[in-house]
Design an enzyme around this catalytic site. Structure first.
Site, PDB file in Angstrom:
ATOM      1  N   HIS A 134     -34.982 -19.704 -29.581  1.00 19.49           N
ATOM      2  CA  HIS A 134     -35.035 -18.873 -30.796  1.00 19.49           C
ATOM      3  C   HIS A 134     -34.186 -17.608 -30.616  1.00 19.49           C
ATOM      4  O   HIS A 134     -33.439 -17.210 -31.515  1.00 19.49           O
ATOM      5  CB  HIS A 134     -36.481 -18.442 -31.086  1.00 19.49           C
ATOM      6  CG  HIS A 134     -37.399 -19.550 -31.481  1.00 19.49           C
ATOM      7  ND1 HIS A 134     -38.597 -19.790 -30.863  1.00 19.49           N
ATOM      8  CD2 HIS A 134     -37.303 -20.498 -32.453  1.00 19.49           C
ATOM      9  CE1 HIS A 134     -39.209 -20.816 -31.435  1.00 19.49           C
ATOM     10  NE2 HIS A 134     -38.436 -21.277 -32.398  1.00 19.49           N
ATOM     11  N   LYS A 157     -48.961 -26.943 -39.570  1.00 16.64           N
ATOM     12  CA  LYS A 157     -49.282 -27.033 -38.141  1.00 16.64           C
ATOM     13  C   LYS A 157     -50.251 -25.899 -37.802  1.00 16.64           C
ATOM     14  O   LYS A 157     -50.035 -24.766 -38.222  1.00 16.64           O
ATOM     15  CB  LYS A 157     -48.034 -26.800 -37.276  1.00 16.64           C
ATOM     16  CG  LYS A 157     -46.852 -27.668 -37.539  1.00 16.64           C
ATOM     17  CD  LYS A 157     -45.763 -27.318 -36.509  1.00 16.64           C
ATOM     18  CE  LYS A 157     -44.379 -27.269 -37.096  1.00 16.64           C
ATOM     19  NZ  LYS A 157     -43.399 -26.623 -36.241  1.00 16.64           N
ATOM     20  N   SER A 165     -41.242 -24.748 -28.805  1.00 19.47           N
ATOM     21  CA  SER A 165     -42.460 -23.958 -28.583  1.00 19.47           C
ATOM     22  C   SER A 165     -43.561 -24.846 -28.022  1.00 19.47           C
ATOM     23  O   SER A 165     -44.342 -24.423 -27.167  1.00 19.47           O
ATOM     24  CB  SER A 165     -42.936 -23.332 -29.886  1.00 19.47           C
ATOM     25  OG  SER A 165     -41.974 -22.444 -30.380  1.00 19.47           O
ATOM     26  N   ARG A 220     -30.893 -28.285 -32.908  1.00 21.27           N
ATOM     27  CA  ARG A 220     -30.853 -28.773 -31.528  1.00 21.27           C
ATOM     28  C   ARG A 220     -30.306 -30.190 -31.478  1.00 21.27           C
ATOM     29  O   ARG A 220     -29.411 -30.503 -30.735  1.00 21.27           O
ATOM     30  CB  ARG A 220     -32.269 -28.766 -30.936  1.00 21.27           C
ATOM     31  CG  ARG A 220     -32.780 -27.406 -30.586  1.00 21.27           C
ATOM     32  CD  ARG A 220     -34.272 -27.405 -30.406  1.00 21.27           C
ATOM     33  NE  ARG A 220     -34.945 -27.638 -31.676  1.00 21.27           N
ATOM     34  CZ  ARG A 220     -36.240 -27.538 -31.858  1.00 21.27           C
ATOM     35  NH1 ARG A 220     -37.022 -27.245 -30.851  1.00 21.27           N
ATOM     36  NH2 ARG A 220     -36.766 -27.747 -33.047  1.00 21.27           N
TER      37      ARG A 220
HETATM   38  P1  ADP Z   1     -40.319 -24.471 -37.748  1.00 19.43           P
HETATM   39  O1  ADP Z   1     -41.738 -24.925 -37.763  1.00 19.43           O
HETATM   40  O2  ADP Z   1     -39.887 -23.751 -38.988  1.00 19.43           O
HETATM   41  O3  ADP Z   1     -39.320 -25.514 -37.318  1.00 19.43           O
HETATM   42  P2  ADP Z   1     -39.855 -23.279 -35.164  1.00 19.43           P
HETATM   43  O4  ADP Z   1     -40.434 -22.009 -34.617  1.00 19.43           O
HETATM   44  O5  ADP Z   1     -40.162 -24.535 -34.464  1.00 19.43           O
HETATM   45  O6  ADP Z   1     -40.349 -23.304 -36.657  1.00 19.43           O
HETATM   46  O7  ADP Z   1     -38.282 -23.138 -35.284  1.00 19.43           O
HETATM   47  C1  ADP Z   1     -37.667 -22.131 -36.039  1.00 19.43           C
HETATM   48  C2  ADP Z   1     -36.164 -22.363 -36.047  1.00 19.43           C
HETATM   49  O8  ADP Z   1     -35.653 -22.212 -34.743  1.00 19.43           O
HETATM   50  C3  ADP Z   1     -35.738 -23.760 -36.504  1.00 19.43           C
HETATM   51  O9  ADP Z   1     -34.523 -23.670 -37.198  1.00 19.43           O
HETATM   52  C4  ADP Z   1     -35.556 -24.508 -35.211  1.00 19.43           C
HETATM   53  O10 ADP Z   1     -34.662 -25.592 -35.342  1.00 19.43           O
HETATM   54  C5  ADP Z   1     -34.961 -23.405 -34.353  1.00 19.43           C
HETATM   55  N1  ADP Z   1     -35.201 -23.645 -32.936  1.00 19.43           N
HETATM   56  C6  ADP Z   1     -36.369 -23.904 -32.314  1.00 19.43           C
HETATM   57  N2  ADP Z   1     -36.194 -24.107 -30.986  1.00 19.43           N
HETATM   58  C7  ADP Z   1     -34.862 -23.961 -30.775  1.00 19.43           C
HETATM   59  C8  ADP Z   1     -34.006 -24.082 -29.620  1.00 19.43           C
HETATM   60  N3  ADP Z   1     -34.509 -24.406 -28.433  1.00 19.43           N
HETATM   61  N4  ADP Z   1     -32.689 -23.881 -29.778  1.00 19.43           N
HETATM   62  C9  ADP Z   1     -32.191 -23.575 -30.998  1.00 19.43           C
HETATM   63  N5  ADP Z   1     -32.922 -23.482 -32.124  1.00 19.43           N
HETATM   64  C10 ADP Z   1     -34.234 -23.657 -32.025  1.00 19.43           C
END
Ligand code: ADP
Length: 164
Positions: A17, A41, A130, A92
């Site tokens: 992130h 979630k 996460s 990703r």
């Molecule tokens: P959501 O439930 O909205 O997907 P996340 O917290 O999982 O929330 O992800 C928020 C954003 O960050 C999304 O666009 C996701 O693709 C991106 N993201 C999550 N992990 C990574 C990572 N390891 N590298 C790049 N982008 C990421």
């Protein structure tokens, strides 16, 4: 003024992130990291904890144009209230792409003035999520390689607490 929203669950905020935020920050006047409140979630971390973790990373990196907020309901409504013309998302894998494409068409139909901008994940973090951090942390594994430096101890402790 170019305002962007970076929405997500951030449960918790990882190096993946942070990498996206650092890629996007120089391109906008303001980026609001927007923590989703009523995700389908179930969240492990509380909104206040998530915000504090993100605040710690933003300060450590000196990202002066980044603010932190939370929202529920439609993301597009939140963007409109903020006057944001851009939504930031990270990509990703192909699985992310398919999901993002779906969300994009919904948002596009709701408001064509708000553009979604995608940043490719640093290959080092393309496997990182996460949920992996939560799982490793609760099993007592070292999460140092996956989360921002100033947040390791706090996250490790919280995840271990819950596992006991
Ligand atoms: P959501 O439930 O909205 O997907 P996340 O917290 O999982 O929330 O992800 C928020 C954003 O960050 C999304 O666009 C996701 O693709 C991106 N993201 C999550 N992990 C990574 C990572 N390891 N590298 C790049 N982008 C990421």
């Amino acid at each position: 003024m170019k305002i962007a929203v970076y929405p997500g669950s951030f449960d918790p905020f990882t190096l993946g992130h942070l990498d996206i935020l650092e890629q996007a920050a120089p391109l906008y006047d303001e980026i609001c990291v927007a923590i989703l409140k009523n995700s389908a979630k179930r969240s492990f971390f509380k909104i206040e904890e998530k915000a504090e973790i993100i605040r710690c990373c933003v300060e450590a990196k000196g990202l002066r144009n980044v603010t932190i907020s939370s929202f529920d309901g439609l993301l597009i409504d939140f963007c409109q209230k903020l006057g944001a013309g851009y939504i930031i998302r990270g990509l990703r894998t192909i699985t992310d792409f398919e999901y993002e494409q779906q969300i994009h068409s919904v948002n596009w139909n709701l408001d064509r003035q708000v553009h979604t901008v995608y940043f490719m994940s640093n290959p080092e973090y393309s496997f990182l999520s996460s949920s992996i951090v939560r799982e490793l942390g609760s099993l007592g594994a070292d999460i140092t390689p996956y989360v921002p430096a100033g947040t390791v101890d706090y996250l490790q402790r919280r995840l271990m607490e819950n596992a006991q």
